[in-house]
Design a protein around this motif. Structure first.
Motif, PDB file in Angstrom:
ATOM      1  N   ARG A  80      37.745  42.838  40.285  1.00 17.11           N
ATOM      2  CA  ARG A  80      38.338  42.748  41.617  1.00 17.11           C
ATOM      3  C   ARG A  80      39.492  43.738  41.755  1.00 17.11           C
ATOM      4  O   ARG A  80      39.636  44.412  42.769  1.00 17.11           O
ATOM      5  N   LEU A  81      40.289  43.860  40.676  1.00 18.67           N
ATOM      6  CA  LEU A  81      41.424  44.781  40.690  1.00 18.67           C
ATOM      7  C   LEU A  81      40.921  46.212  40.886  1.00 18.67           C
ATOM      8  O   LEU A  81      41.462  46.975  41.692  1.00 18.67           O
ATOM      9  N   ARG A  82      39.853  46.569  40.142  1.00 13.14           N
ATOM     10  CA  ARG A  82      39.289  47.913  40.254  1.00 13.14           C
ATOM     11  C   ARG A  82      38.818  48.178  41.699  1.00 13.14           C
ATOM     12  O   ARG A  82      39.076  49.224  42.272  1.00 13.14           O
ATOM     13  N   GLU A  83      38.148  47.164  42.277  1.00 15.09           N
ATOM     14  CA  GLU A  83      37.673  47.298  43.657  1.00 15.09           C
ATOM     15  C   GLU A  83      38.833  47.567  44.618  1.00 15.09           C
ATOM     16  O   GLU A  83      38.756  48.426  45.474  1.00 15.09           O
ATOM     17  N   LEU A  84      39.909  46.789  44.440  1.00 13.36           N
ATOM     18  CA  LEU A  84      41.070  46.913  45.331  1.00 13.36           C
ATOM     19  C   LEU A  84      41.702  48.293  45.198  1.00 13.36           C
ATOM     20  O   LEU A  84      42.010  48.944  46.188  1.00 13.36           O
ATOM     21  N   GLU A 134      40.227  51.001  44.138  1.00  5.38           N
ATOM     22  CA  GLU A 134      39.311  51.998  44.725  1.00  5.38           C
ATOM     23  C   GLU A 134      39.432  52.052  46.240  1.00  5.38           C
ATOM     24  O   GLU A 134      39.226  53.077  46.852  1.00  5.38           O
ATOM     25  N   ARG A 135      39.777  50.893  46.837  1.00  4.85           N
ATOM     26  CA  ARG A 135      39.941  50.872  48.296  1.00  4.85           C
ATOM     27  C   ARG A 135      41.352  51.282  48.726  1.00  4.85           C
ATOM     28  O   ARG A 135      41.750  51.109  49.870  1.00  4.85           O
ATOM     29  N   GLY A 136      42.122  51.774  47.755  1.00  9.43           N
ATOM     30  CA  GLY A 136      43.451  52.297  48.060  1.00  9.43           C
ATOM     31  C   GLY A 136      44.525  51.229  48.186  1.00  9.43           C
ATOM     32  O   GLY A 136      45.609  51.486  48.711  1.00  9.43           O
ATOM     33  N   MET A 137      44.227  50.005  47.716  1.00  6.53           N
ATOM     34  CA  MET A 137      45.236  48.940  47.822  1.00  6.53           C
ATOM     35  C   MET A 137      45.932  48.785  46.486  1.00  6.53           C
ATOM     36  O   MET A 137      45.353  49.059  45.430  1.00  6.53           O
ATOM     37  N   SER A 138      47.166  48.327  46.525  1.00  4.93           N
ATOM     38  CA  SER A 138      47.850  48.128  45.249  1.00  4.93           C
ATOM     39  C   SER A 138      47.841  46.629  44.937  1.00  4.93           C
ATOM     40  O   SER A 138      47.974  45.793  45.833  1.00  4.93           O
ATOM     41  N   ALA A 139      47.645  46.306  43.670  1.00  6.53           N
ATOM     42  CA  ALA A 139      47.618  44.892  43.278  1.00  6.53           C
ATOM     43  C   ALA A 139      47.938  44.799  41.790  1.00  6.53           C
ATOM     44  O   ALA A 139      47.786  45.788  41.064  1.00  6.53           O
ATOM     45  N   HIS A 140      48.384  43.614  41.361  1.00  7.64           N
ATOM     46  CA  HIS A 140      48.691  43.416  39.943  1.00  7.64           C
ATOM     47  C   HIS A 140      47.653  42.491  39.332  1.00  7.64           C
ATOM     48  O   HIS A 140      47.267  41.500  39.958  1.00  7.64           O
ATOM     49  N   TYR A 141      47.265  42.824  38.102  1.00  7.96           N
ATOM     50  CA  TYR A 141      46.238  42.050  37.410  1.00  7.96           C
ATOM     51  C   TYR A 141      46.554  40.551  37.426  1.00  7.96           C
ATOM     52  O   TYR A 141      45.696  39.727  37.742  1.00  7.96           O
ATOM     53  N   GLU A 142      47.816  40.198  37.081  1.00  7.32           N
ATOM     54  CA  GLU A 142      48.166  38.771  36.978  1.00  7.32           C
ATOM     55  C   GLU A 142      47.962  38.038  38.312  1.00  7.32           C
ATOM     56  O   GLU A 142      47.509  36.894  38.334  1.00  7.32           O
ATOM     57  N   ASP A 143      48.313  38.735  39.415  1.00  7.75           N
ATOM     58  CA  ASP A 143      48.162  38.109  40.740  1.00  7.75           C
ATOM     59  C   ASP A 143      46.682  37.926  41.081  1.00  7.75           C
ATOM     60  O   ASP A 143      46.273  36.899  41.629  1.00  7.75           O
ATOM     61  N   VAL A 144      45.890  38.959  40.741  1.00 10.89           N
ATOM     62  CA  VAL A 144      44.459  38.891  41.063  1.00 10.89           C
ATOM     63  C   VAL A 144      43.812  37.762  40.255  1.00 10.89           C
ATOM     64  O   VAL A 144      43.021  36.975  40.775  1.00 10.89           O
ATOM     65  N   LEU A 145      44.210  37.659  38.972  1.00  7.94           N
ATOM     66  CA  LEU A 145      43.662  36.599  38.108  1.00  7.94           C
ATOM     67  C   LEU A 145      44.037  35.217  38.657  1.00  7.94           C
ATOM     68  O   LEU A 145      43.189  34.314  38.731  1.00  7.94           O
TER      69      LEU A 145
END
Ligand code: CDP
Length: 238
Positions: free
Chosen positions: A161-165, A167-178
């Motif tokens: 999911r992080l990789r997808e985000l 790739e779509r130009g969004m910033s996110a943190h692994y811990e939050d996505v998990l």
């Protein structure tokens, strides 16, 4: 015509009908398990129409969000099901706020029943169909010819999911996505209506240690094997 001959003819017609009906393939699984990729690839391989049922819940969520409706109100969520037209390419459907609202409103029984007929009609097409979601094998198409339940560990799914985000130009943190994946799993599995769980006759496909291409190859193998078992009646292997 003697009764025995009439009966034989009727039986032959039933068999012919069964042969001519295309297969229904149900692909269920949690967020970011790879079910969407697998379902699209199966549809292409077997030449079947495909429905991503998650998009329906996302479309309701997007309606509600645009109106400024309250996702904690089942009544308002149900109103957002009215005249549900949407563009599958609309980027907002996959945005984080809409994903969150979709997860909330999909727990409402009235919302689920408002979307039921559309999904069942799609599954009932004479040529067969592939549908992916959470409850296809259990509620929408319990008679599906093949049911796949696609899983992966929450950690692997969070990485995807992080990789997808990103790739779509969004910033996110692994811990939050998990944390988000875990919260969604809990909501999906814990809801009273149509909780996320494999049908008793589902084939399990764990994609934790394989890439998308390998998962698709394995899914095709499982479907072909199941269709072959389902019958000498199987029209796809004729
Ligand atoms: O794959 P991901 O979880 O990101 O999303 P999705 O499959 O597009 O589904 C969006 C939301 O709709 C999820 O939170 C699911 O809980 C819900 N959903 C559902 O309840 N039943 C379905 N048949 C499909 C999706």
């Amino acid at each position: 015509m003697p009764l025995s001959k009439q009966r034989a003819l009727a039986e032959e017609m039933v068999v012919r009908d069964a042969k001519e009906k295309g297969p229904v393939i149900a692909v269920d699984g949690p967020a970011a398990s790879g079910k969407g990729t697998i379902a699209r690839a199966l549809a292409k391989y077997f030449g079947l129409p495909h429905m991503d049922t998650g998009l329906l819940y996302r479309a309701v969520a997007l309606n509600l969000w645009r109106w400024g409706g309250d996702p904690s109100s089942e009544f308002e969520a149900l109103r957002a099901c009215d005249q549900l037209g949407f563009d599958p390419a609309d980027k907002e459907l996959r945005s984080e706020p809409v994903s969150k609202i979709a997860s909330m409103i999909s727990a409402y029984p009235s919302v689920r029943s408002a979307l039921l007929e559309r999904q069942q009609d799609f599954a009932d097409q004479p040529g067969g169909a592939v549908l992916d979601g959470r409850d296809i094998g259990t509620v929408i198409a319990p008679e599906a010819d093949v049911k796949l339940f696609v899983t992966a560990t929450p950690e692997v799914r969070a990485e995807r999911r992080l990789r997808e985000l990103v790739e779509r130009g969004m910033s996110a943190h692994y811990e939050d996505v998990l944390a988000d994946i875990r919260a969604r799993d809990a909501r999906d599995s814990g809801r009273a209506v149509a909780p996320l769980k494999p049908a008793s006759d589902a084939l399990m496909l764990d994609t934790s240690a394989i890439n998308a291409e390998e998962a698709v190859v394995e899914a095709i193998r499982l479907v072909e094997q199941r269709l072959a078992i389902v019958g000498g009646l199987n029209p796809y292997l004729r």
